[in-house]
Design an enzyme around this catalytic site. Structure first.
Site, PDB file in Angstrom:
ATOM      1  N   GLY A 117       5.836 -32.038   3.538  1.00 14.75           N
ATOM      2  CA  GLY A 117       5.444 -33.089   2.250  1.00 14.75           C
ATOM      3  C   GLY A 117       4.182 -32.485   2.048  1.00 14.75           C
TER       4      GLY A 117
ATOM      5  N   GLU B  44       4.147  -2.296   6.858  1.00 12.87           N
ATOM      6  CA  GLU B  44       5.145  -1.618   7.631  1.00 12.87           C
ATOM      7  C   GLU B  44       6.495  -1.376   6.639  1.00 12.87           C
TER       8      GLU B  44
ATOM      9  N   LEU C  49      -3.081   5.103   7.909  1.00 14.87           N
ATOM     10  CA  LEU C  49      -2.010   5.834   7.218  1.00 14.87           C
ATOM     11  C   LEU C  49      -2.153   5.461   5.700  1.00 14.87           C
ATOM     12  N   THR C  50      -2.218   4.296   5.491  1.00 20.04           N
ATOM     13  CA  THR C  50      -2.086   3.791   3.981  1.00 20.04           C
ATOM     14  C   THR C  50      -3.373   4.136   3.356  1.00 20.04           C
ATOM     15  N   GLU C  51      -3.322   4.492   1.994  1.00 14.55           N
ATOM     16  CA  GLU C  51      -4.558   4.914   1.324  1.00 14.55           C
ATOM     17  C   GLU C  51      -4.712   3.741  -0.082  1.00 14.55           C
TER      18      GLU C  51
HETATM   19  P1  TGC Z   1      11.583  11.164   4.144  1.00 16.51           P
HETATM   20  O1  TGC Z   1      12.169  12.360   3.829  1.00 16.51           O
HETATM   21  O2  TGC Z   1      12.364  10.027   4.140  1.00 16.51           O
HETATM   22  O3  TGC Z   1      11.102  11.411   5.768  1.00 16.51           O
HETATM   23  C1  TGC Z   1      10.248  12.379   6.011  1.00 16.51           C
HETATM   24  C2  TGC Z   1      10.671  12.784   7.599  1.00 16.51           C
HETATM   25  O4  TGC Z   1      10.526  11.846   8.660  1.00 16.51           O
HETATM   26  C3  TGC Z   1      11.789  11.305   9.049  1.00 16.51           C
HETATM   27  N1  TGC Z   1      11.624   9.817   9.075  1.00 16.51           N
HETATM   28  C4  TGC Z   1      11.275   9.193  10.202  1.00 16.51           C
HETATM   29  N2  TGC Z   1      11.527   9.341  11.415  1.00 16.51           N
HETATM   30  C5  TGC Z   1      11.402   8.269  12.328  1.00 16.51           C
HETATM   31  N3  TGC Z   1      11.396   7.114  11.891  1.00 16.51           N
HETATM   32  C6  TGC Z   1      11.425   6.887  10.597  1.00 16.51           C
HETATM   33  N4  TGC Z   1      11.292   5.409  10.412  1.00 16.51           N
HETATM   34  C7  TGC Z   1      11.482   7.878   9.566  1.00 16.51           C
HETATM   35  N5  TGC Z   1      11.737   7.693   8.080  1.00 16.51           N
HETATM   36  C8  TGC Z   1      11.693   9.110   7.824  1.00 16.51           C
HETATM   37  C9  TGC Z   1      12.632  11.831   8.046  1.00 16.51           C
HETATM   38  O5  TGC Z   1      13.904  12.391   8.945  1.00 16.51           O
HETATM   39  C10 TGC Z   1      12.243  13.042   7.698  1.00 16.51           C
HETATM   40  O6  TGC Z   1      12.093  13.918   8.979  1.00 16.51           O
HETATM   41  P2  TGC Z   1      12.319  15.599   8.492  1.00 16.51           P
HETATM   42  O7  TGC Z   1      12.613  16.369  10.016  1.00 16.51           O
HETATM   43  O8  TGC Z   1      13.795  15.855   7.773  1.00 16.51           O
HETATM   44  O9  TGC Z   1      11.316  16.056   7.777  1.00 16.51           O
HETATM   45  O10 TGC Z   1      10.056  10.901   3.719  1.00 16.51           O
HETATM   46  P3  TGC Z   1       9.993  10.129   2.208  1.00 16.51           P
HETATM   47  O11 TGC Z   1       8.544  10.822   1.562  1.00 16.51           O
HETATM   48  O12 TGC Z   1      11.216  10.395   1.490  1.00 16.51           O
HETATM   49  O13 TGC Z   1       9.842   8.906   2.789  1.00 16.51           O
HETATM   50  C11 TGC Z   1      10.085   7.821   2.009  1.00 16.51           C
HETATM   51  C12 TGC Z   1       9.920   6.469   2.983  1.00 16.51           C
HETATM   52  C13 TGC Z   1      10.128   5.371   2.160  1.00 16.51           C
HETATM   53  C14 TGC Z   1      11.013   6.528   3.952  1.00 16.51           C
HETATM   54  C15 TGC Z   1       8.557   6.293   3.859  1.00 16.51           C
HETATM   55  O14 TGC Z   1       7.637   6.938   3.214  1.00 16.51           O
HETATM   56  C16 TGC Z   1       8.221   4.822   4.297  1.00 16.51           C
HETATM   57  O15 TGC Z   1       8.780   4.351   5.165  1.00 16.51           O
HETATM   58  N6  TGC Z   1       7.437   4.252   3.323  1.00 16.51           N
HETATM   59  C17 TGC Z   1       6.736   2.996   3.874  1.00 16.51           C
HETATM   60  C18 TGC Z   1       5.455   3.093   4.383  1.00 16.51           C
HETATM   61  C19 TGC Z   1       4.934   2.391   5.427  1.00 16.51           C
HETATM   62  O16 TGC Z   1       5.820   1.577   6.064  1.00 16.51           O
HETATM   63  N7  TGC Z   1       3.839   2.173   5.716  1.00 16.51           N
HETATM   64  C20 TGC Z   1       3.302   1.235   6.791  1.00 16.51           C
HETATM   65  C21 TGC Z   1       1.921   1.671   7.204  1.00 16.51           C
HETATM   66  S1  TGC Z   1       1.440   1.096   8.788  1.00 16.51           S
HETATM   67  C22 TGC Z   1       1.343  -0.598   8.458  1.00 16.51           C
HETATM   68  O17 TGC Z   1       1.716  -1.007   7.543  1.00 16.51           O
HETATM   69  C23 TGC Z   1       0.959  -1.365   9.673  1.00 16.51           C
HETATM   70  S2  TGC Z   1       0.897  -2.972   9.663  1.00 16.51           S
HETATM   71  C24 TGC Z   1       0.552  -3.050  11.154  1.00 16.51           C
HETATM   72  C25 TGC Z   1       0.591  -4.609  11.629  1.00 16.51           C
HETATM   73  O18 TGC Z   1      -0.744  -5.171  11.373  1.00 16.51           O
HETATM   74  O19 TGC Z   1       1.309  -5.019  12.470  1.00 16.51           O
HETATM   75  P1  FAD Z   2       2.734  -0.280  -3.375  1.00 15.54           P
HETATM   76  O1  FAD Z   2       3.343   0.904  -2.823  1.00 15.54           O
HETATM   77  O2  FAD Z   2       1.782   0.329  -4.407  1.00 15.54           O
HETATM   78  O3  FAD Z   2       3.957  -1.011  -3.784  1.00 15.54           O
HETATM   79  C1  FAD Z   2       3.876  -2.197  -4.689  1.00 15.54           C
HETATM   80  C2  FAD Z   2       5.273  -2.608  -5.034  1.00 15.54           C
HETATM   81  O4  FAD Z   2       6.019  -1.649  -5.769  1.00 15.54           O
HETATM   82  C3  FAD Z   2       6.053  -3.125  -3.949  1.00 15.54           C
HETATM   83  O5  FAD Z   2       6.648  -4.319  -4.317  1.00 15.54           O
HETATM   84  C4  FAD Z   2       6.895  -1.916  -3.592  1.00 15.54           C
HETATM   85  O6  FAD Z   2       8.110  -2.396  -2.817  1.00 15.54           O
HETATM   86  C5  FAD Z   2       7.307  -1.568  -4.906  1.00 15.54           C
HETATM   87  N1  FAD Z   2       7.783  -0.009  -4.904  1.00 15.54           N
HETATM   88  C6  FAD Z   2       7.181   0.973  -4.628  1.00 15.54           C
HETATM   89  N2  FAD Z   2       8.036   2.135  -4.757  1.00 15.54           N
HETATM   90  C7  FAD Z   2       9.208   1.498  -5.244  1.00 15.54           C
HETATM   91  C8  FAD Z   2      10.407   2.205  -5.162  1.00 15.54           C
HETATM   92  N3  FAD Z   2      10.530   3.510  -5.346  1.00 15.54           N
HETATM   93  N4  FAD Z   2      11.496   1.385  -5.679  1.00 15.54           N
HETATM   94  C9  FAD Z   2      11.258  -0.035  -5.875  1.00 15.54           C
HETATM   95  N5  FAD Z   2      10.060  -0.802  -5.669  1.00 15.54           N
HETATM   96  C10 FAD Z   2       9.156   0.208  -5.106  1.00 15.54           C
HETATM   97  N6  FAD Z   2      -1.234   0.312   6.574  1.00 15.54           N
HETATM   98  C11 FAD Z   2      -1.972   1.148   7.684  1.00 15.54           C
HETATM   99  O7  FAD Z   2      -1.628   2.388   7.530  1.00 15.54           O
HETATM  100  N7  FAD Z   2      -2.244   0.774   8.700  1.00 15.54           N
HETATM  101  C12 FAD Z   2      -2.404  -0.739   9.121  1.00 15.54           C
HETATM  102  O8  FAD Z   2      -2.784  -1.136  10.057  1.00 15.54           O
HETATM  103  C13 FAD Z   2      -1.960  -1.618   8.114  1.00 15.54           C
HETATM  104  N8  FAD Z   2      -1.986  -2.900   8.152  1.00 15.54           N
HETATM  105  C14 FAD Z   2      -1.950  -3.666   7.242  1.00 15.54           C
HETATM  106  C15 FAD Z   2      -2.345  -5.253   7.263  1.00 15.54           C
HETATM  107  C16 FAD Z   2      -2.153  -5.794   5.978  1.00 15.54           C
HETATM  108  C17 FAD Z   2      -2.920  -7.386   6.122  1.00 15.54           C
HETATM  109  C18 FAD Z   2      -1.782  -5.477   4.723  1.00 15.54           C
HETATM  110  C19 FAD Z   2      -1.316  -6.448   3.694  1.00 15.54           C
HETATM  111  C20 FAD Z   2      -1.243  -4.071   4.752  1.00 15.54           C
HETATM  112  C21 FAD Z   2      -1.422  -3.328   5.865  1.00 15.54           C
HETATM  113  N9  FAD Z   2      -1.028  -1.899   5.864  1.00 15.54           N
HETATM  114  C22 FAD Z   2      -1.496  -0.967   6.677  1.00 15.54           C
HETATM  115  C23 FAD Z   2      -0.637  -1.410   4.355  1.00 15.54           C
HETATM  116  C24 FAD Z   2       0.881  -1.828   4.224  1.00 15.54           C
HETATM  117  O9  FAD Z   2       1.688  -0.831   5.004  1.00 15.54           O
HETATM  118  C25 FAD Z   2       1.052  -1.209   2.585  1.00 15.54           C
HETATM  119  O10 FAD Z   2       0.350  -2.513   2.095  1.00 15.54           O
HETATM  120  C26 FAD Z   2       2.541  -1.320   2.333  1.00 15.54           C
HETATM  121  O11 FAD Z   2       3.111  -0.241   2.877  1.00 15.54           O
HETATM  122  C27 FAD Z   2       2.640  -1.291   0.710  1.00 15.54           C
HETATM  123  O12 FAD Z   2       2.106  -0.279   0.208  1.00 15.54           O
HETATM  124  P2  FAD Z   2       1.165  -0.520  -1.125  1.00 15.54           P
HETATM  125  O13 FAD Z   2       0.330  -2.004  -0.825  1.00 15.54           O
HETATM  126  O14 FAD Z   2       0.319   0.616  -1.426  1.00 15.54           O
HETATM  127  O15 FAD Z   2       2.034  -1.205  -2.438  1.00 15.54           O
END
Ligand code: TGC
Ligand code: FAD
Length: 394
Positions: free
Chosen positions: A350, A374, A141-143
């Site tokens: 320590g 996440e 997902l992430t870029e």
């Molecule tokens: P927003 O308007 O909030 O949402 C768009 C549509 O999605 C629905 N929705 C969700 N549905 C299910 N679960 C959730 N957690 C949901 N959050 C939102 C929402 O109801 C809406 O639906 P609809 O039908 O109205 O269109 O969109 P936004 O662009 O304002 O979103 C902002 C935000 C911050 C909520 C979202 O983009 C976000 O969660 N950002 C964080 C990104 C993130 O967590 N990336 C993770 C990448 S994967 C990863 O890190 C794997 S690590 C894995 C590992 O090693 O364990």
């Molecule tokens: P940015 O979005 O650039 O954020 C930088 C800082 O700005 C953060 O402190 C953030 O909280 C803050 N910030 C951003 N917007 C706001 C706002 N509106 N208000 C206040 N503060 C804000 N992604 C995948 O898709 N798949 C994976 O399997 C996956 N695995 C991962 C494994 C590792 C080890 C790591 C480090 C990351 C992984 N990720 C994965 C990506 C991860 O989900 C992202 O790093 C994370 O969502 C944050 O995005 P970013 O690094 O681009 O930080």
């Protein structure tokens, strides 16, 4: 009045939460704990230092049933409760967050994406083999320029006869260099985000291991490059449409993190408590000093709070009443609490606290990632703030 008991089990279950678990839930937890104690804990520091993921454990993890355990049996699952799944994640992360990450991505992100948004044919083709660990998945997902705001992704899926051609870069992808399939999220011709099952041996697909991590060193993290990769129509996740689809998968993985972090915290409390009971300074164990006791009690208290919140989250999930902001609040708080606990554990040790001969510094470094991926602490704060107040502050 019961006698004071400072054994490991007393620390692990200070509020007698085992009384709230079914015998099946306790059984799966204990099986994973036994495996992690025997096969992971003795070598985790070494793997972490060398920056390798122990792929030889994959068949044993599959045997334990940690890949997709809540799914129906016809897809290779065991139809376990969400709490049983959470307890599995807790025990894996007691060993290392990287081990839990491997399982989280396989189950909560890759398998769930196919289960929830795929066709029946895709479910039957991939899920049983993924449950057996024969196919490993990653989730892109992430870029490089779209992390917290995945809606601004640049990866595109352009329609061509028989399917699409995907071009883009995904960064920080767990399991990227281990995976046989990548779930790739891209914008179609209309700019709508959709998911695709991309075989990692497809022409134009390549993965580069990110070797510079000072955190999650036991986990494989990669950058994925997709250069005009042809993906046939049958590999599109037919039910996926819009940002809500990948976010729906994130809810599953965040749920696992809410539980996993408890394992890291428990390991830190146990290690720090037993160290404090045997480390002598000024002629007595440091555990007999008020300041060290206060720190250990603070650590225990934070951990109990994590456990209570996760258990209720699991029961809400089971009853069908779970809302995603509740998952956000728990992911946010449990990841941050585990970080605080790990830091206090490292202090109690320590000088030894900075060596990977002991687990706290490794957990501390790993949890910096867990706090970020996440969804960062700030992003989850804003998700809950919006839910609570009805105002978006992103
Ligand atoms: P927003 O308007 O909030 O949402 C768009 C549509 O999605 C629905 N929705 C969700 N549905 C299910 N679960 C959730 N957690 C949901 N959050 C939102 C929402 O109801 C809406 O639906 P609809 O039908 O109205 O269109 O969109 P936004 O662009 O304002 O979103 C902002 C935000 C911050 C909520 C979202 O983009 C976000 O969660 N950002 C964080 C990104 C993130 O967590 N990336 C993770 C990448 S994967 C990863 O890190 C794997 S690590 C894995 C590992 O090693 O364990
Ligand atoms: P940015 O979005 O650039 O954020 C930088 C800082 O700005 C953060 O402190 C953030 O909280 C803050 N910030 C951003 N917007 C706001 C706002 N509106 N208000 C206040 N503060 C804000 N992604 C995948 O898709 N798949 C994976 O399997 C996956 N695995 C991962 C494994 C590792 C080890 C790591 C480090 C990351 C992984 N990720 C994965 C990506 C991860 O989900 C992202 O790093 C994370 O969502 C944050 O995005 P970013 O690094 O681009 O930080």
């Amino acid at each position: 009045m019961a006698q004071v008991d400072n054994s490991t089990s007393r620390i692990d279950d200070y509020f007698d939460l085992d009384s709230q678990l079914s015998s099946d839930e306790i059984q799966v937890r204990d099986a994973v704990r036994k495996f992690v104690d025997a096969k992971v804990r003795p070598l985790a520091g070494q793997w972490w230092q060398e920056g390798v993921f122990p792929t030889e454990l994959i068949p044993q993890l599959a045997e334990l049933g940690v890949f997709g355990p809540t799914l129906p049996e016809k897809y290779g699952g065991a139809e376990l409760t969400p709490v049983a799944y959470g307890l599995m994640m807790q025990e894996l992360e007691r060993g290392d967050s990287g081990l839990r990450s491997f399982a989280s991505v396989q189950s909560g992100l890759a398998m769930y994406a196919i289960y929830r948004y795929g066709s029946e044919a895709q479910r039957l083709q991939y899920l049983p083999q993924m449950a057996q660990g024969k196919i490993i998945g990653c989730f892109g997902l992430t870029e490089p320029d779209a992390g917290s705001d995945p809606g601004s992704m640049r990866t595109v899926a352009t329609s061509v006869p028989g399917g699409v051609r995907i071009t883009g870069v995904k960064r920080w992808i767990t399991n990227g260099n281990l995976a046989q399939i990548a779930i790739v999220w891209a914008k179609d011709d209309q700019g709508i985000i959709r998911g695709y099952i991309v075989p990692t041996d497809a022409p134009g697909f390549s993965a580069r291991h990110i070797a510079t991590k000072a955190s999650m060193r036991m986990s494989v993290t990669s950058e994925l490059y997709l250069d005009n990769v042809f993906v046939p129509q049958e590999n599109q996740l037919v039910e996926s449409k819009g940002l809500g689809s990948p976010l729906g998968c994130l809810t599953q993985a965040r749920y696992g993190i809410a539980w996993g972090t408890i394992g890291a915290a428990l390991d830190c409390v146990n290690v720090a408590a037993s160290y404090a009971q045997t480390r002598i300074a000024f002629g007595k164990p440091i555990a007999a000093t008020q300041l060290v006791q206060e720190r250990l009690v603070d650590m225990l208290s934070l951990t109990v709070n994590m456990q209570l919140k996760a258990l209720q989250l699991g029961r809400l999930y089971q009853s069908g009443g779970l809302r995603y902001p509740q998952v956000s609040l728990t992911k946010r708080d449990n990841a941050r609490s585990a970080l605080v606990v790990a830091r206090m554990a490292r202090e109690i040790l320590g000088g030894n606290g900075i060596s990977v001969d002991y687990s706290p510094i490794r957990h501390l470094a790993n949890l910096e990632t867990v706090d970020t991926y996440e969804g960062t602490y700030e992003i989850h704060t804003l998700i809950v703030g919006r839910d609570m107040l009805g105002e978006s502050a992103f």
